[in-house]
Motif scaffolding. Structure first.
Motif, PDB file in Angstrom:
ATOM      1  N   GLU A 516       0.809  -0.923  -0.286  1.00  0.00           N
ATOM      2  CA  GLU A 516       0.126   0.507  -0.423  1.00  0.00           C
ATOM      3  C   GLU A 516       1.217   1.288  -0.005  1.00  0.00           C
ATOM      4  O   GLU A 516       0.299   2.249  -0.822  1.00  0.00           O
ATOM      5  CB  GLU A 516      -0.945   0.109   1.495  1.00  0.00           C
ATOM      6  CG  GLU A 516      -1.323   1.375   1.375  1.00  0.00           C
ATOM      7  CD  GLU A 516      -2.975   1.322   2.493  1.00  0.00           C
ATOM      8  OE1 GLU A 516      -4.491   1.762   2.457  1.00  0.00           O
ATOM      9  OE2 GLU A 516      -1.955   0.503   3.397  1.00  0.00           O
ATOM     10  N   LEU A 519       2.662   1.047  -3.751  1.00  0.00           N
ATOM     11  CA  LEU A 519       2.399   0.388  -5.019  1.00  0.00           C
ATOM     12  C   LEU A 519       2.369   1.025  -6.262  1.00  0.00           C
ATOM     13  O   LEU A 519       2.604   0.340  -6.728  1.00  0.00           O
ATOM     14  CB  LEU A 519       0.405   0.953  -4.651  1.00  0.00           C
ATOM     15  CG  LEU A 519      -0.377   0.448  -5.353  1.00  0.00           C
ATOM     16  CD1 LEU A 519      -0.423  -1.017  -4.364  1.00  0.00           C
ATOM     17  CD2 LEU A 519      -1.589   0.754  -5.268  1.00  0.00           C
ATOM     18  N   ASN A 586      -1.284  10.146  -3.622  1.00  0.00           N
ATOM     19  CA  ASN A 586      -1.942   8.619  -2.762  1.00  0.00           C
ATOM     20  C   ASN A 586      -2.679   7.711  -4.358  1.00  0.00           C
ATOM     21  O   ASN A 586      -3.483   8.077  -4.519  1.00  0.00           O
ATOM     22  CB  ASN A 586      -2.919   8.999  -1.744  1.00  0.00           C
ATOM     23  CG  ASN A 586      -3.685   8.129  -1.170  1.00  0.00           C
ATOM     24  OD1 ASN A 586      -3.447   6.903  -1.012  1.00  0.00           O
ATOM     25  ND2 ASN A 586      -4.678   7.904  -0.121  1.00  0.00           N
ATOM     26  N   PRO A 588      -4.128   4.329  -4.171  1.00  0.00           N
ATOM     27  CA  PRO A 588      -5.032   3.726  -3.849  1.00  0.00           C
ATOM     28  C   PRO A 588      -6.037   4.552  -3.623  1.00  0.00           C
ATOM     29  O   PRO A 588      -7.485   4.574  -4.108  1.00  0.00           O
ATOM     30  CB  PRO A 588      -4.602   3.508  -1.881  1.00  0.00           C
ATOM     31  CG  PRO A 588      -2.817   3.163  -2.206  1.00  0.00           C
ATOM     32  CD  PRO A 588      -2.967   4.514  -2.605  1.00  0.00           C
ATOM     33  N   TYR A 599     -10.137  -0.270  -2.711  1.00  0.00           N
ATOM     34  CA  TYR A 599      -8.751  -0.373  -2.181  1.00  0.00           C
ATOM     35  C   TYR A 599      -9.081  -0.938  -1.280  1.00  0.00           C
ATOM     36  O   TYR A 599      -9.208  -0.550   0.055  1.00  0.00           O
ATOM     37  CB  TYR A 599      -7.725   0.445  -2.828  1.00  0.00           C
ATOM     38  CG  TYR A 599      -5.766   0.199  -1.995  1.00  0.00           C
ATOM     39  CD1 TYR A 599      -5.730  -0.560  -3.550  1.00  0.00           C
ATOM     40  CD2 TYR A 599      -5.236  -0.264  -0.634  1.00  0.00           C
ATOM     41  CE1 TYR A 599      -4.191  -1.147  -3.252  1.00  0.00           C
ATOM     42  CE2 TYR A 599      -4.817  -0.627  -0.824  1.00  0.00           C
ATOM     43  CZ  TYR A 599      -3.723  -1.170  -2.226  1.00  0.00           C
ATOM     44  OH  TYR A 599      -2.867  -1.514  -1.808  1.00  0.00           O
ATOM     45  N   ASP A 600      -8.553  -2.107  -0.930  1.00  0.00           N
ATOM     46  CA  ASP A 600      -8.036  -3.320   0.713  1.00  0.00           C
ATOM     47  C   ASP A 600      -6.859  -2.798   0.313  1.00  0.00           C
ATOM     48  O   ASP A 600      -6.330  -3.019  -0.050  1.00  0.00           O
ATOM     49  CB  ASP A 600      -9.212  -3.695   0.742  1.00  0.00           C
ATOM     50  CG  ASP A 600     -11.262  -3.683   0.781  1.00  0.00           C
ATOM     51  OD1 ASP A 600     -10.673  -2.200   0.853  1.00  0.00           O
ATOM     52  OD2 ASP A 600     -11.480  -4.482   0.426  1.00  0.00           O
ATOM     53  N   GLN A 601      -6.600  -2.746   1.982  1.00  0.00           N
ATOM     54  CA  GLN A 601      -4.959  -3.219   1.768  1.00  0.00           C
ATOM     55  C   GLN A 601      -4.352  -4.033   2.039  1.00  0.00           C
ATOM     56  O   GLN A 601      -3.776  -5.020   1.256  1.00  0.00           O
ATOM     57  CB  GLN A 601      -4.665  -2.211   3.780  1.00  0.00           C
ATOM     58  CG  GLN A 601      -3.403  -2.784   3.737  1.00  0.00           C
ATOM     59  CD  GLN A 601      -2.823  -2.565   5.011  1.00  0.00           C
ATOM     60  OE1 GLN A 601      -3.135  -3.420   6.093  1.00  0.00           O
ATOM     61  NE2 GLN A 601      -2.969  -1.643   5.524  1.00  0.00           N
ATOM     62  N   ASN A 603      -5.006  -7.443   0.158  1.00  0.00           N
ATOM     63  CA  ASN A 603      -6.386  -7.767  -1.637  1.00  0.00           C
ATOM     64  C   ASN A 603      -5.751  -8.956  -2.297  1.00  0.00           C
ATOM     65  O   ASN A 603      -4.458  -9.389  -1.213  1.00  0.00           O
ATOM     66  CB  ASN A 603      -5.475  -6.550  -2.588  1.00  0.00           C
ATOM     67  CG  ASN A 603      -4.638  -5.881  -2.101  1.00  0.00           C
ATOM     68  OD1 ASN A 603      -3.967  -6.578  -3.080  1.00  0.00           O
ATOM     69  ND2 ASN A 603      -4.779  -4.487  -1.877  1.00  0.00           N
ATOM     70  N   PHE A 694      -8.149  -4.707  -6.371  1.00  0.00           N
ATOM     71  CA  PHE A 694      -7.124  -4.360  -4.937  1.00  0.00           C
ATOM     72  C   PHE A 694      -8.538  -4.592  -4.145  1.00  0.00           C
ATOM     73  O   PHE A 694      -8.647  -4.469  -2.907  1.00  0.00           O
ATOM     74  CB  PHE A 694      -7.706  -2.537  -5.483  1.00  0.00           C
ATOM     75  CG  PHE A 694      -6.043  -2.568  -6.417  1.00  0.00           C
ATOM     76  CD1 PHE A 694      -4.885  -2.908  -6.090  1.00  0.00           C
ATOM     77  CD2 PHE A 694      -6.480  -2.105  -8.102  1.00  0.00           C
ATOM     78  CE1 PHE A 694      -4.084  -2.801  -6.825  1.00  0.00           C
ATOM     79  CE2 PHE A 694      -5.272  -1.580  -8.329  1.00  0.00           C
ATOM     80  CZ  PHE A 694      -4.490  -1.851  -7.906  1.00  0.00           C
TER      81      PHE A 694
END
Length: 747
Positions: A516, A519, A586, A588, A599-601, A603, A694
């Motif tokens: 994350e 990325l 950023n 994400p 977006y999930d951390q 993933n 993601f």
């Protein structure tokens, strides 16, 4: 040499030969027994899983009826209420005169009888059952007085034998609620209540609909109970009311009219009821019966043509609630006279004018069974609270008790594998949600999102592992010097010994935050590192021969190690600058805002890298053995005919080693499909269907690991988890079959 010495040597050689043959036979027998044992063990696992799963698909049934005559006359004094207590041992019968009886549900013998205490001892003209889980019953007398009663059942265990003592209580007191001014003789009533409030809707002979609300307060000092009664008129369109129902939360009122309309009122504000929606049932026919499904979210309408429809409010594009017909069922064509919902499941039983009783379940969208309960229409029908008993009464005072075996009504092919329109959802969906703290919860047992998650995990893992493992195996077996190979191959194979729980732990707590944070660098590295290899190879070829000869043949890969380290380091180094320049600082958030991808951390990208790392040793080792085992005369012959080493690899080595490489890929795929701990710890473990890299997912194996310890033995949830295990077992068996078939074609 003497003949005795020769004979001794011959005898010794013969004994040695016999011993060797014995050992060969023992070894062959041991291998055969071991192989057969493995096959038997696999078959036993399959049959055990199958044995646990089979009851899910066993059709329900009812036992033969236990028929008895009631000690009361129902033709002159109709039954207006019939119910069973939890253990289906005692039935409560209320008649129009106000007489009530607690009877033995299977024999008909009386346990307790009495008469409802009513203001003025007037006749009861309308009766309504509240939600069956509350056991409350509301009655209206001829002059408009309201009385509420509640059967109670006290349990005791003298000599370890269950004994049930019935009694009758009055939640509103024996005097009930005095008639509201202006309310004429009630025709229909409906009500719900709890310890804090009671709401009753009354439709009278003048066509007036009144909503009566009773607020109940208990003093903290002397426990004295006080009530505050308010009422409000509900404006009605043209037409007479056929039936009405208040929901268990006392926030909604549904009304069926004789014009085929279904009206939906919001009564949360008891002083100002509001019409939310009205629909014309039309082709469904005239509504003859109205009742809520368990939980009070869905309303069921029975019609004169024998059909039953399920409705519940759905938000439209303007965020307003509108009634939506979700599904319909067809009974047996005769007008529906009774609809009795199960207490805690989304199933119900219906009866028609021909005396036919049918069982349905809304989630599975199926008619479970149907049978003839009597030769004449039923005058009363009750389901047991545990949905394991049915009591019916006919007009000749004959009662019939039947035990019902309906363990898994929510299971069907549709509920497991197709989209289902669940309550409070805006459209049909694939959902896995097996439990909830709410008693009105509708279990959602779709295996489709779990299967999708399993395939998604395997896909991204193989996408990461296959190129690295196969190309690495080809280079190691064909191009690398034997000394370097003797170091590289064991080192990669040792990776397989790493516990997957450690890999999952590292992926969830170290790799996921790192990905994350960097990325852009992750994606830059996937391009920059291979590109740097190509540039380094071109630069190496441009070096003078005297410098290239300093590096032994087959050791060139050692030069790439610092290059890989530098490539990854450089990619992560420029990641913040690239993120600031192109992704507003950023990435994400930019992905979510501009691409619409959540977006999930934890993933699929993280899981693919972690499972891929676990799968690489398996694919690499088997592929490397397959490539290394290609006969030397094939490769030397190709080189002798003028082919380059890479032409030989593509045209000869890979074709010859393809069965072994295919087996390696299939075994790696089986490992990825069955992986549990990495998926459990490195992803959000949410059962969603989204190909987004993601987003997280939930796999079949992880779902079994999480939910099996909490599932009730032999419940639908428990058996569906075994069905998921059977699906996994079958898929892995299919992969193994593919490997054996390939080996049989290419020994």
């Amino acid at each position: 040499m003497s003949s005795s010495v020769i004979n001794t040597e011959t005898a010794g050689k013969q004994r040695l030969r016999q011993w060797r043959m014995l050992k060969n036979r023992l070894f062959g027998t041991t291998m055969a027994v071991g192989g057969i044992s493995v096959i038997v063990a696999i078959l036993l696992i399959f049959f055990y899983l199958f044995w646990v799963v089979v009851p899910l698909f066993v059709p329900p049934k009812v036992d033969a009826a236990k028929t008895f005559s009631l000690p009361l006359n129902v033709s002159d004094n109709p039954v207006v209420h019939l119910s069973l207590e939890e253990y289906a041992e005692i039935a409560f019968i209320l008649q129009a005169s106000g007489d009530y009886s607690f009877l033995d549900a299977q024999k008909g013998s009386e346990r307790l009888t009495g008469r409802i205490k009513k203001p003025g001892e007037q006749d009861i003209v309308a009766v309504a059952d509240a939600d069956p889980a509350t056991r409350m019953i509301f009655m209206a007398t001829r002059d408009g007085n309201l009385v509420a009663i509640k059967p109670e059942y006290a349990l005791s265990y003298p000599n370890d034998v269950r004994h049930i003592t019935p009694s009758l209580t009055y939640p509103l007191g024996e005097s009930g609620i005095a008639a509201i001014d202006g309310v004429a003789e009630p025709r229909l009533i409906s009500g719900q209540g709890n310890e804090e409030e009671i709401t009753v809707a009354v439709y009278d002979s003048n066509g007036r609909l009144t909503l009566i609300h009773v607020a109940i307060e208990e003093s903290f000092l002397d426990e004295e109970v006080s009530t505050e009664v308010t009422s409000a008129d509900i404006p009605l369109p043209d037409g007479n009311i056929k039936d009405l129902d208040v929901d268990i939360d006392q926030r909604e009122l549904f009304i069926a009219t004789d014009k085929g309309e279904l009206l939906y009122f919001d009564i949360e504000d008891k002083s100002e009821p509001r019409l939310v929606d009205r629909v014309v049932t039309g082709e469904l026919g005239e509504i003859t019966e109205l009742n809520f499904l368990a939980g009070g979210i869905s309303i069921l309408t029975g019609t004169a043509n024998g059909s039953i429809a399920q409705w519940f409010p759905v938000r439209d594009s303007s965020n307003n609630y509108r009634l939506e017909k979700i599904r319909s069922f067809v009974a047996d064509g005769a007008p529906v006279t009774f609809i009795r919902p199960e207490y805690f499941r989304k199933g119900f039983a219906s009866a028609d004018e021909k005396g036919t009783v049918s069982f349905f379940h809304t989630t599975s969208e199926q008619k479970l069974m149907s049978f003839q309960a009597g030769q004449s229409p039923l005058v009363a029908m009750a389901l047991g609270p545990r949905a394991n008993a049915l009591l019916t009464v006919q007009d000749d005072s004959t009662a019939s008790f039947r035990e019902v075996h309906n363990e898994h009504p929510e299971i069907s092919f549709k509920s497991l594998w197709q989209e289902v329109w669940y309550e409070s959802r805006s459209k049909p969906e694939y959902i896995w949600q097996s439990s909830s703290a709410s008693s009105d919860f509708e279990p959602k047992f779709s295996l489709t999102p779990l299967t999708f998650g399993t395939i998604k995990a395997a896909f991204y893992a193989m996408l990461f592992a296959m190129p690295l493992a196969i190309l690495g195996a080809v280079y190691t077996a064909y191009f690398m010097t034997p000394k370097m190979r003797s170091f590289v191959k064991p080192s990669v194979e040792v990776m397989a010994a790493l516990p997957t729980v450690i890999l999952g732990f590292l992926a969830g707590l170290w790799l996921a935050p790192l990905v994350e944070l960097y990325l852009p660098g992750v994606f830059i590295a996937t391009i920059f590192v291979p590109l740097s290899f190509i540039l380094a190879s071109a630069a190496f070829q441009a070096l003078p021969q005297r410098i290239k000869f300093l590096i032994p043949n087959g050791w060139e890969a050692a030069l790439l190690i610092p290059l890989v380290i530098f490539g990854v380091w450089f990619s992560f180094l420029i990641s913040p600058s690239v993120e600031t320049m192109f992704f507003d600082g950023n990435m994400p958030a930019w992905v979510t805002e501009h691409l619409g991808l959540a977006y999930d951390q934890r993933n699929s990208l993280v899981v693919g890298m972690a499972i891929g790392f676990a799968v690489i040793p398996t694919i690499f080792s088997i592929s490397e053995d397959a490539v290394f085992g290609v006969p030397k005369h094939l490769t030397t012959g190709s080189l002798a005919l003028g082919a380059t080493p890479w032409q030989t690899v593509v045209g000869v080595v890979l074709l010859t080693a393809s069965p072994g490489i295919f087996s390696a890929v299939m075994i790696g795929l089986g490992r990825a499909v069955g992986e549990t701990m990495i998926v459990l710890m490195a992803t959000g473990n949410t059962p969603i269907m989204d190909a987004n890299i993601f987003q997280g997912f939930r796999a079949l194996s992880a779902n079994i690991a999480v939910e099996m310890p909490e599932s009730e033995v032999n419940s639908s949830h428990y058996r569906i988890l075994f069905l998921a295990a059977l699906v996994l077992f079958t898929s892995d068996s299919g992969i193994s079959t593919a490997i054996f078939a390939d080996r049989a074609r290419n020994p």
